[in-house]
Design a protein around this motif. Structure first.
Motif, PDB file in Angstrom:
ATOM      1  N   SER A 111       0.832  -1.198   0.000  1.00  0.00           N
ATOM      2  CA  SER A 111       0.000   0.000   0.000  1.00  0.00           C
ATOM      3  C   SER A 111       0.867   1.249   0.000  1.00  0.00           C
ATOM      4  O   SER A 111       1.983   1.253   0.528  1.00  0.00           O
TER       5      SER A 111
ATOM      6  N   GLU B  11      -7.071   2.982  -2.879  1.00  0.00           N
ATOM      7  CA  GLU B  11      -6.900   1.531  -2.856  1.00  0.00           C
ATOM      8  C   GLU B  11      -8.268   0.855  -2.813  1.00  0.00           C
ATOM      9  O   GLU B  11      -9.147   1.255  -2.040  1.00  0.00           O
TER      10      GLU B  11
ATOM     11  N   TYR C 242      -4.997   0.383  -7.142  1.00  0.00           N
ATOM     12  CA  TYR C 242      -5.476   1.752  -7.023  1.00  0.00           C
ATOM     13  C   TYR C 242      -6.276   2.154  -8.255  1.00  0.00           C
ATOM     14  O   TYR C 242      -5.845   1.944  -9.384  1.00  0.00           O
TER      15      TYR C 242
END
Length: 297
Positions: A68, A94, A102
Motif C-alpha cells: 500500500s 486503494e 489503485y
C-alpha cells in the motif's frame, strides 16, 4: 501455455541423463517497489480504465507481495510554447486495504475518472506515488494502435506436433514510425516495429507450445507502444523467459520509466539523484488496445 525457445531446447538437451539434485544458493536481492501501470484503453468506452497495481519485489521463484502507498495521483497537462493550456488530475484510492490496487477514488468530492475523450488532446500524464516516505514519478503520453484484420489457425509447427499455430494479420499506419505489443494470453507477449512493413499489410505466425481442445477461444490483443516502451518490453520478454507477465518478478532488474525522485534537485531531469542503485521496477503507460479472437478447430 508457452512458446518453445531455442534456448529451452538446448537446456533440455544438456539435462538429459542428469538425475542428481543440485542445490543452488541464489543471491538475495533488495526489495523494490514494482509498479504495474499498463493501462489498456478501449476508445469506445466512456472512461479510461485506470488501475495501478503496486507490489514489492521478491527473491527468485517467489511472487511479488502487494503493498500500500500513502498516496497515488495522476496529473495531466497540455503545453504549447512552454505554456500550460489545459490541465487536471485524478486522485486514486486503494480498492481494499492491502490489495495494492489503485483506481480513481469513488469517494472523492468530484468525479476522479478521466474520460477517453481527453485522449484526443496531447496530454502528458504524470503518475505520482508516495510509498514508505519516498516519492516516485513516471510520465507517459497516450499511444494509439491499429485494429487486427484477422486471426486464423494454422497447421504449421516449429519443434513438436503438439504446437498450435495462429496467424495474425494487421495493416500498419503509414507515415508514422509504429511500435506494437501483442498479448497472446498465458503471459505470452511479442513486440514488433514497422521498419520493414511501413504502411503495409503484415502477417505473421505465433506458436503456442501446447495444443488446445476444439472449441477453445483464444483472445489476442494488439497494443500501441512508443519506442521507449517497446525497448522495455523487448528486454523484459527476452530476460524474463516464457510464462511470466511483464510485471511479475523479473529475473533481472530491467529499468522502466518509473523513477525515485525523493532527492530530485532538477525537475527537468528525472534520473539525476546520483543514486544508481535506488530505483523501482515496472512501467507506466496508457495505450490503445484492439482485440481479436480465434476459435480452435
Amino acid at each position: 501455455m508457452k512458446r518453445f525457445l531455442f534456448l529451452s531446447l538446448i537446456f533440455a538437451t544438456l539435462l538429459i541423463g542428469c538425475e542428481d539434485v543440485i542445490d543452488v544458493d541464489l543471491p538475495e536481492q533488495d526489495s523494490r517497489l514494482v509498479v504495474d501501470g499498463l493501462i489498456r484503453v478501449d476508445i469506445n468506452e466512456t472512461y479510461i480504465p485506470i488501475e495501478i497495481r503496486l507490489s514489492l519485489s521478491s527473491n527468485f521463484f517467489e511472487e511479488n507481495v502487494p503493498t500500500s502507498a500513502e498516496s497515488v495521483l495522476i496529473s495531466f497537462e497540455e503545453i504549447e510554447d512552454d505554456i500550460v493550456i489545459s490541465q487536471g488530475s485524478s486522485t486514486l484510492a486503494e480498492t481494499s486495504p492491502g490489495s495494492g490496487i489503485y483506481i480513481p477514488d469513488p469517494d472523492f468530492s468530484s468525479d476522479q475518472r478521466i474520460p477517453t475523450s481527453f485522449l484526443d488532446r496531447d496530454y502528458l500524464y504524470t503518475l505520482f506515488i508516495r510509498h514508505e516516505g519516498r516519492l516516485y514519478l513516471a510520465q507517459t503520453k497516450y499511444v494509439p494502435t491499429v485494429p487486427i484484420n484477422s486471426i486464423t489457425q494454422g497447421t504449421g509447427t516449429l519443434f513438436g506436433d503438439n504446437e498450435t499455430e495462429v496467424t495474425v494479420n494487421f495493416t500498419d499506419q503509414p507515415d508514422v514510425d509504429n511500435y506494437y505489443l501483442f498479448d497472446f494470453g498465458f503471459g505470452e507477449y511479442l513486440v514488433t516495429e514497422d521498419e520493414f512493413y511501413k504502411g503495409q499489410e503484415f502477417e505473421f505466425s505465433f506458436f503456442y507450445e501446447d495444443s488446445f481442445e476444439p472449441g477453445t477461444v483464444l483472445d489476442i490483443s494488439i497494443l500501441g507502444t512508443d519506442q521507449t516502451f517497446y525497448n522495455y518490453m523487448d528486454q523484459l520478454i527476452e530476460q524474463s523467459g516464457d510464462g511470466q507477465g511483464p510485471f511479475q518478478t523479473p529475473v533481472t532488474t530491467v529499468r522502466g520509466n518509473v523513477f525515485d525522485v525523493t532527492d530530485l534537485d532538477n525537475i527537468n531531469v528525472l534520473d539525476n539523484v546520483d543514486q544508481p542503485e535506488v530505483f523501482p521496477l515496472g512501467y507506466f503507460a496508457i495505450v490503445q488496445e484492439e482485440k481479436g479472437q480465434v476459435t480452435i478447430n
